[in-house]
Write a protein that holds these residues in place. Structure first.
Motif, short mmCIF file in Angstrom:
data_model
loop_
_atom_site.label_atom_id
_atom_site.label_comp_id
_atom_site.label_asym_id
_atom_site.label_seq_id
_atom_site.Cartn_x
_atom_site.Cartn_y
_atom_site.Cartn_z
N VAL A 128 54.15 38.65 45.96
CA VAL A 128 53.84 37.38 45.31
C VAL A 128 55.10 36.53 45.24
O VAL A 128 56.16 37.01 44.85
CB VAL A 128 53.29 37.63 43.89
CG1 VAL A 128 52.99 36.31 43.20
CG2 VAL A 128 52.06 38.50 43.95
N PRO A 129 55.05 35.24 45.63
CA PRO A 129 56.23 34.38 45.55
C PRO A 129 56.73 34.25 44.11
O PRO A 129 55.97 34.39 43.15
CB PRO A 129 55.71 33.03 46.08
CG PRO A 129 54.48 33.37 46.85
CD PRO A 129 53.88 34.56 46.19
N LEU A 130 58.03 33.97 43.96
CA LEU A 130 58.62 33.82 42.63
C LEU A 130 57.91 32.73 41.84
O LEU A 130 57.71 31.63 42.33
CB LEU A 130 60.11 33.50 42.75
CG LEU A 130 61.02 34.63 43.28
CD1 LEU A 130 62.45 34.13 43.39
CD2 LEU A 130 60.94 35.84 42.38
N GLY A 131 57.53 33.05 40.62
CA GLY A 131 56.89 32.09 39.74
C GLY A 131 55.42 31.88 40.00
O GLY A 131 54.76 31.13 39.27
N ALA A 132 54.85 32.53 41.03
CA ALA A 132 53.43 32.36 41.33
C ALA A 132 52.58 33.06 40.27
O ALA A 132 52.99 34.07 39.70
CB ALA A 132 53.11 32.94 42.71
N PRO A 133 51.39 32.52 39.97
CA PRO A 133 50.54 33.15 38.96
C PRO A 133 50.18 34.58 39.33
O PRO A 133 49.96 34.90 40.50
CB PRO A 133 49.30 32.25 38.95
CG PRO A 133 49.77 30.94 39.49
CD PRO A 133 50.82 31.28 40.50
N VAL A 134 50.12 35.43 38.34
CA VAL A 134 49.66 36.82 38.50
C VAL A 134 48.49 37.02 37.56
O VAL A 134 48.60 36.80 36.35
CB VAL A 134 50.79 37.81 38.17
CG1 VAL A 134 50.23 39.24 38.08
CG2 VAL A 134 51.89 37.75 39.21
N ARG A 135 47.35 37.39 38.12
CA ARG A 135 46.16 37.65 37.29
C ARG A 135 45.24 38.57 38.06
O ARG A 135 44.72 38.19 39.12
CB ARG A 135 45.45 36.35 36.93
CG ARG A 135 44.27 36.53 35.96
CD ARG A 135 43.69 35.18 35.57
NE ARG A 135 42.58 35.33 34.66
CZ ARG A 135 42.67 35.43 33.34
NH1 ARG A 135 43.88 35.41 32.78
NH2 ARG A 135 41.62 35.56 32.58
N PHE A 136 45.06 39.78 37.58
CA PHE A 136 44.14 40.69 38.25
C PHE A 136 43.61 41.72 37.26
O PHE A 136 44.14 41.92 36.17
CB PHE A 136 44.79 41.37 39.46
CG PHE A 136 45.94 42.29 39.14
CD1 PHE A 136 45.71 43.60 38.73
CD2 PHE A 136 47.25 41.86 39.29
CE1 PHE A 136 46.75 44.46 38.46
CE2 PHE A 136 48.30 42.71 39.02
CZ PHE A 136 48.05 44.02 38.60
N GLU A 137 42.55 42.39 37.69
CA GLU A 137 41.94 43.44 36.90
C GLU A 137 41.36 44.49 37.83
O GLU A 137 40.78 44.16 38.87
CB GLU A 137 40.83 42.88 36.01
CG GLU A 137 40.07 43.97 35.24
CD GLU A 137 38.92 43.40 34.43
OE1 GLU A 137 38.33 42.39 34.89
OE2 GLU A 137 38.62 43.93 33.37
N VAL A 138 41.55 45.77 37.48
CA VAL A 138 40.84 46.86 38.14
C VAL A 138 40.17 47.67 37.03
O VAL A 138 40.77 47.90 35.97
CB VAL A 138 41.77 47.76 38.99
CG1 VAL A 138 42.27 46.99 40.20
CG2 VAL A 138 42.94 48.28 38.18
N ALA A 139 38.94 48.08 37.25
CA ALA A 139 38.20 48.78 36.21
C ALA A 139 37.08 49.58 36.85
O ALA A 139 36.64 49.29 37.97
CB ALA A 139 37.63 47.79 35.19
N GLY A 140 36.61 50.60 36.13
CA GLY A 140 35.51 51.39 36.65
C GLY A 140 35.26 52.61 35.79
O GLY A 140 35.85 52.79 34.73
N ALA A 141 34.36 53.47 36.29
CA ALA A 141 33.96 54.67 35.56
C ALA A 141 33.96 55.90 36.46
O ALA A 141 33.26 56.87 36.19
CB ALA A 141 32.59 54.47 34.93
N ASP A 142 34.76 55.83 37.55
CA ASP A 142 34.79 56.92 38.52
C ASP A 142 36.23 57.40 38.71
O ASP A 142 37.11 56.59 39.05
CB ASP A 142 34.22 56.44 39.85
CG ASP A 142 34.37 57.49 40.94
OD1 ASP A 142 33.87 58.61 40.77
OD2 ASP A 142 35.04 57.19 41.95
N PRO A 143 36.53 58.69 38.52
CA PRO A 143 37.91 59.18 38.68
C PRO A 143 38.51 58.93 40.05
O PRO A 143 39.71 58.66 40.17
CB PRO A 143 37.78 60.68 38.39
CG PRO A 143 36.58 60.79 37.50
CD PRO A 143 35.63 59.73 38.00
N ASP A 144 37.70 59.01 41.11
CA ASP A 144 38.24 58.77 42.45
C ASP A 144 38.71 57.32 42.61
O ASP A 144 39.77 57.06 43.18
CB ASP A 144 37.20 59.10 43.51
CG ASP A 144 36.99 60.60 43.68
OD1 ASP A 144 37.90 61.36 43.30
OD2 ASP A 144 35.93 60.99 44.18
N SER A 145 37.93 56.38 42.09
CA SER A 145 38.33 54.98 42.14
C SER A 145 39.57 54.75 41.29
O SER A 145 40.48 54.01 41.67
CB SER A 145 37.19 54.08 41.66
OG SER A 145 36.07 54.18 42.50
#
Length: 327
Positions: free
Chosen positions: A12-29
């Motif tokens: 990500v370039p310097l100062g660029a927005p950072v916004r993400f999410e990872v979620a789930g209900a499976d141990p492999d994921s």
């Protein structure tokens, strides 16, 4: 917009927005996703008692961002050296880390600086973990303004406890950071002021040590050699090879060796040994004479043969390690 982070995404370039999410209900994921956000390949994740679930979020920009990791389950994984300085604490559950040199148990509401220059093993169970990521170049810029540290590598000690009185300033800075992000967003003046204050609080809470580099490295013709020297100072506890220094400096192996001879009159690995000896001495001077074990300190800094280490230490400092420890 919430984006799902993927392994292999571009930097990500310097100062660029950072916004993400990872979620789930499976141990492999969870194994893939949680490893990916830490720059690793795959973690060991398993169920514990109750329903399994995980969620990891990040918001801010590439210079400062706030993260939260929640897991109903257990995990173990290796965390490589990353691009950020990371402060973390627990609000529930258990977690610990072990780099071989640094071993820490995380405690509720107690901020800890993750080892910034060495990979570590991370173990956690049923935890709710908060993190603040500070981009290294951003911290260096704030250090130049706040501490007047310019053109010198910053070295942080994860096991050094925060100075008395810093906890309240750190908490105030985090509250302001979260408020600015929530009410004004990462493009606002309020956010930029809040993240500057947070970086300043970070430097006050975890004050860096500074490696004084030889003046000759400030000369333009030694710029590539300086990159190799800074790499040694940043990775002194690790196995450093001349081939690595060659890649970092953009020089041939022979040129790296000749440059060290020309400026320092020693080989690259002899220079590395000197840095390691300096680090051992600094650590011994801070240890309790009754609690400190010279051999443990020496091994953490790459000295496997204690007899040769002791002789090299005495030749450099005019006293043996145990004499330093008793001061």
């Amino acid at each position: 917009m919430v984006e799902r982070l993927r392994a292999g995404d571009p930097v990500v370039p310097l100062g660029a927005p950072v916004r993400f999410e990872v979620a789930g209900a499976d141990p492999d994921s969870a194994s893939r996703d949680l490893a990916a956000v830490h720059g690793a390949e795959r973690w060991s994740v398993r169920r514990t008692v109750g329903d399994f679930a995980y969620r990891y979020t990040a918001v801010g920009d590439s210079e400062v961002n706030i993260r939260r990791s929640q897991l109903r389950g257990a995990l173990r994984g290796s965390v490589p050296v990353g691009a950020d300085y990371v402060v973390t604490w627990l609000t529930s559950g258990t977690a610990s880390l072990d780099s071989g040199r640094v071993r820490l148990d995380l405690h509720r509401e107690v901020p800890v600086l993750l080892p910034p220059e060495e990979p570590f093993e991370f173990v956690a169970a049923d935890h709710d973990q908060r993190l603040v990521h500070f981009g290294r170049s951003y911290v260096q810029r704030i250090a130049a303004e706040h501490l007047e540290i310019v053109d010198r590598p910053l070295r942080f000690d994860p096991v050094r406890p925060p100075e008395p009185g810093t906890a309240e300033r750190w908490q105030d800075a985090l509250v302001a950071l979260s408020r600015a992000l929530r009410t004004d967003g990462p493009d606002s003046d309020a956010w930029h002021q809040a993240k500057r204050s947070a970086a300043t609080a970070f430097l006050d809470t975890f004050p860096p040590r500074v490696d004084d580099l030889p003046a000759a490295l400030s000369m333009p013709r030694n710029a590539r050699l300086r990159a190799a020297v800074e790499y040694i100072h940043a990775h002194a506890a690790e196995d450093v090879t001349v081939a690595e220094l060659s890649e970092v400096a953009g020089l041939s192996v022979r040129s790296v060796q000749e440059s060290f001879r020309r400026v320092f009159d020693v080989s690259p690995l002899t220079y590395l040994r000197g840095v390691r000896l300096d680090r051992v001495r600094a650590e011994l001077l801070e240890l309790d004479a009754h609690a400190g074990v010279v051999g443990d300190v020496a091994r953490r800094w790459g000295f496997a043969h204690l007899g040769r280490f002791s002789a090299a230490y005495a030749a450099r400092f005019g006293e043996y390690p145990k004499q330093t420890l008793r001061r």
